[in-house]
Write a protein that holds these residues in place. Structure first.
Motif, PDB file in Angstrom:
ATOM      1  N   ASP A 210     -48.891 -15.918 103.220  1.00 14.35           N
ATOM      2  CA  ASP A 210     -47.935 -16.081 102.110  1.00 14.35           C
ATOM      3  C   ASP A 210     -46.515 -16.357 102.626  1.00 14.35           C
ATOM      4  O   ASP A 210     -45.584 -16.468 101.829  1.00 14.35           O
ATOM      5  CB  ASP A 210     -47.937 -14.835 101.212  1.00 14.35           C
ATOM      6  CG  ASP A 210     -47.609 -13.562 101.984  1.00 14.35           C
ATOM      7  OD1 ASP A 210     -47.241 -13.673 103.186  1.00 14.35           O
ATOM      8  OD2 ASP A 210     -47.718 -12.459 101.419  1.00 14.35           O
ATOM      9  N   CYS A 211     -46.375 -16.486 103.971  1.00  9.08           N
ATOM     10  CA  CYS A 211     -45.090 -16.799 104.612  1.00  9.08           C
ATOM     11  C   CYS A 211     -44.035 -15.728 104.391  1.00  9.08           C
ATOM     12  O   CYS A 211     -42.839 -15.975 104.553  1.00  9.08           O
ATOM     13  CB  CYS A 211     -44.528 -18.146 104.136  1.00  9.08           C
ATOM     14  SG  CYS A 211     -45.671 -19.480 104.420  1.00  9.08           S
ATOM     15  N   LYS A 212     -44.445 -14.511 103.992  1.00  3.90           N
ATOM     16  CA  LYS A 212     -43.458 -13.476 103.701  1.00  3.90           C
ATOM     17  C   LYS A 212     -43.316 -12.460 104.831  1.00  3.90           C
ATOM     18  O   LYS A 212     -42.408 -11.632 104.822  1.00  3.90           O
ATOM     19  CB  LYS A 212     -43.839 -12.744 102.406  1.00  3.90           C
ATOM     20  CG  LYS A 212     -43.638 -13.617 101.187  1.00  3.90           C
ATOM     21  CD  LYS A 212     -43.920 -12.878  99.904  1.00  3.90           C
ATOM     22  CE  LYS A 212     -43.705 -13.786  98.692  1.00  3.90           C
ATOM     23  NZ  LYS A 212     -44.436 -13.298  97.514  1.00  3.90           N
ATOM     24  N   ARG A 213     -44.251 -12.523 105.804  1.00  2.00           N
ATOM     25  CA  ARG A 213     -44.193 -11.511 106.861  1.00  2.00           C
ATOM     26  C   ARG A 213     -44.472 -12.101 108.237  1.00  2.00           C
ATOM     27  O   ARG A 213     -45.227 -13.065 108.371  1.00  2.00           O
ATOM     28  CB  ARG A 213     -45.247 -10.432 106.601  1.00  2.00           C
ATOM     29  CG  ARG A 213     -44.843  -9.388 105.602  1.00  2.00           C
ATOM     30  CD  ARG A 213     -46.068  -8.582 105.244  1.00  2.00           C
ATOM     31  NE  ARG A 213     -45.755  -7.245 104.785  1.00  2.00           N
ATOM     32  CZ  ARG A 213     -46.683  -6.349 104.471  1.00  2.00           C
ATOM     33  NH1 ARG A 213     -47.965  -6.648 104.605  1.00  2.00           N
ATOM     34  NH2 ARG A 213     -46.339  -5.157 104.060  1.00  2.00           N
TER      35      ARG A 213
ATOM     36  N   GLN B 247     -40.243  -8.345 107.174  1.00  4.78           N
ATOM     37  CA  GLN B 247     -40.221  -9.040 105.884  1.00  4.78           C
ATOM     38  C   GLN B 247     -39.265 -10.221 105.989  1.00  4.78           C
ATOM     39  O   GLN B 247     -38.117 -10.059 106.392  1.00  4.78           O
ATOM     40  CB  GLN B 247     -39.744  -8.100 104.785  1.00  4.78           C
ATOM     41  CG  GLN B 247     -40.910  -7.541 103.997  1.00  4.78           C
ATOM     42  CD  GLN B 247     -40.417  -6.749 102.797  1.00  4.78           C
ATOM     43  OE1 GLN B 247     -39.354  -6.153 102.830  1.00  4.78           O
ATOM     44  NE2 GLN B 247     -41.204  -6.730 101.741  1.00  4.78           N
TER      45      GLN B 247
ATOM     46  N   GLY C  98     -37.304 -13.114 104.100  1.00  5.93           N
ATOM     47  CA  GLY C  98     -36.836 -13.655 102.822  1.00  5.93           C
ATOM     48  C   GLY C  98     -36.220 -15.029 103.038  1.00  5.93           C
ATOM     49  O   GLY C  98     -36.346 -15.616 104.109  1.00  5.93           O
TER      50      GLY C  98
END
Length: 622
Positions: free
Chosen positions: A430-433, A447, A449
């Motif tokens: 999800d490219c968030k972590r 994380q 952002g």
């Protein structure tokens, strides 16, 4: 030949087809050669010799050496190639004579010990002269037709250093020159008596260490490049020094390559990467260009209207004589490649990292599309974000750096991510972590952002460096392998340990089976182990290799096959359910550091400690 590396039980295993190699050993003096047919370049990489078509880049491989190739020679008409290798101290080092047209081995010539320093063919392809390394110190003349030694002799006198280069006369089959540390000799071959007679050349007060030699096309003079950065011009008939230069601006880091041109004048390459066209007696640059890396080879295409230059940074340049401008035609890593990764869903490109740089390659053409360099640092691992907008990289200064894959622009840096360097890295789909592992054994979850990078959790369980991280498809779990002999399965939702796997090994690699109820691991104990994710029990163990650690492993999307590679230099394709090897790839000459199967199962790409990147054809139709 390939069978000798394989265990007896696996002789029915199919051979993996090698499609292409990205690599060139720029440290072999005069190692890059343009074939007299003017259509092919020939150069060494590890224990392989590559024959590459200049126009189409199509590659052929000569396999026969069991250790690194140290020198290369091509006969005048181009019918023969000779190559020499290094070996262990006290052991025989082979010279191999190859048939160029058939691309096959004719014979092995074994007399020298330790290393073959240099080779040269006589002008009519009658003889081959070989020079042994420092432990051997002999010069031997071979008959090409009889494939046998005619005579040999110590190459240098007692009170001087070693000879390191040899060059044959361009007109006569009976004369050649050796040179090295304080020694310059002109040799005459006395065929009826099977002897060679040396004459020492007189250089007066000048004591020099010779690095390179060139013979004029009419045999009138020969030229010697020295570590001091000047050139000696010798007369082979009188054995006297004709002239020497340049008087003032000597070549920085020595004259490492010399090529005499038919039209007169010399092409000279220096250890500092300067390429010069000059003439005796002043040796002042008439034309010059600066290249990257010390110049180790200059080879002419035809009469020298165009020539190719190889450097120690493994660059190959093409230069047209008239405008004297360089075109970079091949690049590759010149240090151990640590990691390889494909972007999600495409086999068009891939990225590799070695020491201070990350490079992005176009898969089918072997072309380097982008180079990102962080000086004086070492990159241990890379991953593409699933959206393809960034390359995430792990560095030994404890930083995680993210770059744009098109431009190489630095997007952000996470400072002090780990105490003893970042050793492994992975991203969630999800490219968030980002999940990173460090030399101290911590696993950290970050994380990511739009503008911020925040530490979510530091998981402190491993006792030494983290070597590999794989994330489950749903991003709720990941597995980390460590050199402390444990693999840990982490819950990424609750951020705690789910399961721990213990073995008496330094784990180097781990993969989820696509159905994600099993993982496979491997490492220094050479065993491939299958484990239950649910309770961490071992299901089966396979003997992964006969010698040395397994450092890389990857599995197909369907989970039917997986591949491994390591210190035994072999690529193995395994059937997951049967636990059997189906294909073996022979081609690497350095320890394999990483391996990946491309999306859509088109290729297998493996990288090794000698800087080579090999592309194999995936053996099963997907």
């Amino acid at each position: 030949m390939e069978e000798q590396n394989l265990p007896e039980t696996e002789t029915d295993v199919a051979e993996l087809e090698l499609e292409a190699v990205i690599g060139f050993n720029g440290h072999v003096p005069r190692g890059l050669k343009c074939h007299p047919d003017q259509e092919h370049l020939i150069y060494p990489l590890g224990c392989t010799i590559l024959i590459q078509a200049i126009n189409t880049n199509e590659q052929k491989f000569l396999h026969g050496h069991d250790n690194n190739v140290s020198c290369l020679a091509i006969s005048n008409k181009g019918d023969y190639i000779a190559s020499g290798q290094v070996t262990f101290m006290g052991f025989k080092a082979d010279v191999i004579l190859w048939d160029y047209k058939k691309r096959e081995l004719i014979t092995r010539l074994s007399l020298h010990k330790g290393k073959i320093e240099a080779l040269s063919f006589s002008p009519n392809e009658l003889y081959l002269v070989s020079l042994g390394g420092p432990d051997d110190g002999c010069v031997v003349v071979w008959s090409v037709a009889k494939r046998d030694a005619i005579c040999g002799s110590p190459a240098a006198g007692l009170n001087v250093g070693n000879a390191t280069t040899v060059v044959f006369s361009r007109c006569r089959d009976e004369m050649f020159v050796t040179a090295g540390n304080g020694t310059i000799r002109v040799w005459e071959l006395d065929l009826p008596n099977r002897k060679i007679w040396p004459t020492e050349c007189q250089t007066g007060q000048k004591k020099r260490i010779v690095m390179s030699t060139g013979m004029a096309s009419d045999d009138g003079f020969f030229y010697l490049g020295t570590t001091t950065g000047d050139i000696l011009k010798m007369n082979p008939r009188t054995k006297l020094l004709a002239d020497t230069g340049p008087a003032k601006d000597k070549f920085s880091l020595g004259v490492t390559a010399i090529k005499c041109l038919k039209m007169g004048g010399l092409l000279v390459g220096s250890g500092a990467g300067l390429l010069v066209f000059c003439k005796s007696p002043s040796y002042k640059p008439i034309k010059k260009i600066q290249l990257q890396g010390g110049i180790s080879s200059i080879t002419c295409r035809g009469e020298g209207h165009q020539f190719f230059v190889g450097t120690e940074e493994s660059h190959i340049y093409r230069v047209n004589f008239t405008d004297f401008k360089e075109t970079l035609i091949a690049t590759c890593h010149f240090e151990a490649v640590q990691d390889i990764v494909f972007p999600f869903g495409t086999a068009e490109l891939f990225a590799t990292c070695a020491k201070k740089d990350i490079r992005v390659w176009h898969t089918t053409s072997n072309r380097e599309l982008l180079r990102i360099t962080v000086p004086n640092m070492t990159c241990h691992g890379i991953d593409f974000m699933r959206d393809g907008k960034s390359i995430i990289s792990a560095w030994d200064d404890g930083k995680i750096r993210a770059f744009a894959p098109e431009t190489g622009r630095l997007l952000y840096t996470i400072n002090s991510a780990h105490r003893i360097g970042v050793t492994a890295i992975a991203t969630t789909s999800d490219c968030k972590r980002i999940i990173s592992g460090g030399g101290e054994g911590e696993v950290r979850v970050w994380q990511i952002g739009c503008q911020t990078q925040k530490l979510e959790e530091a998981l402190k369980e491993h006792k030494s460096s983290v070597s590999c991280i794989r994330v489950k498809k749903n991003n709720e779990e990941c597995v980390t392998a460590s050199t402390d002999g444990t693999c840990i399965i982490w819950d990424l939702v609750r951020l705690r340990r789910n399961q721990m796997i213990l073995a008496n090994t330094l784990f180097q690699c781990v993969c989820y089976h696509p159905e994600e109820f099993q993982i496979i691991t491997s490492g220094t104990d050479r065993k491939i182990a299958y484990w239950e994710v649910f309770d961490g029990t071992v299901i089966r163990e396979l003997e992964g290799s006969l010698s040395g650690s397994i450092n890389g492993m990857d599995i197909t999307v369907e989970g039917k096959h997986f591949v491994t590679g390591g210190h035994d230099h072999l690529i193995k394709v395994w059937d997951y359910n049967e636990g059997e090897v189906t294909h073996v790839g022979v081609g690497h000459s350095g320890n394999i550091m990483g391996i990946r199967i491309s999306p859509e199962n088109r290729y297998i790409i493996s990288v090794s400690a000698d800087g080579a990147i090999l592309r194999w054809r995936y053996p099963f139709a997907s």
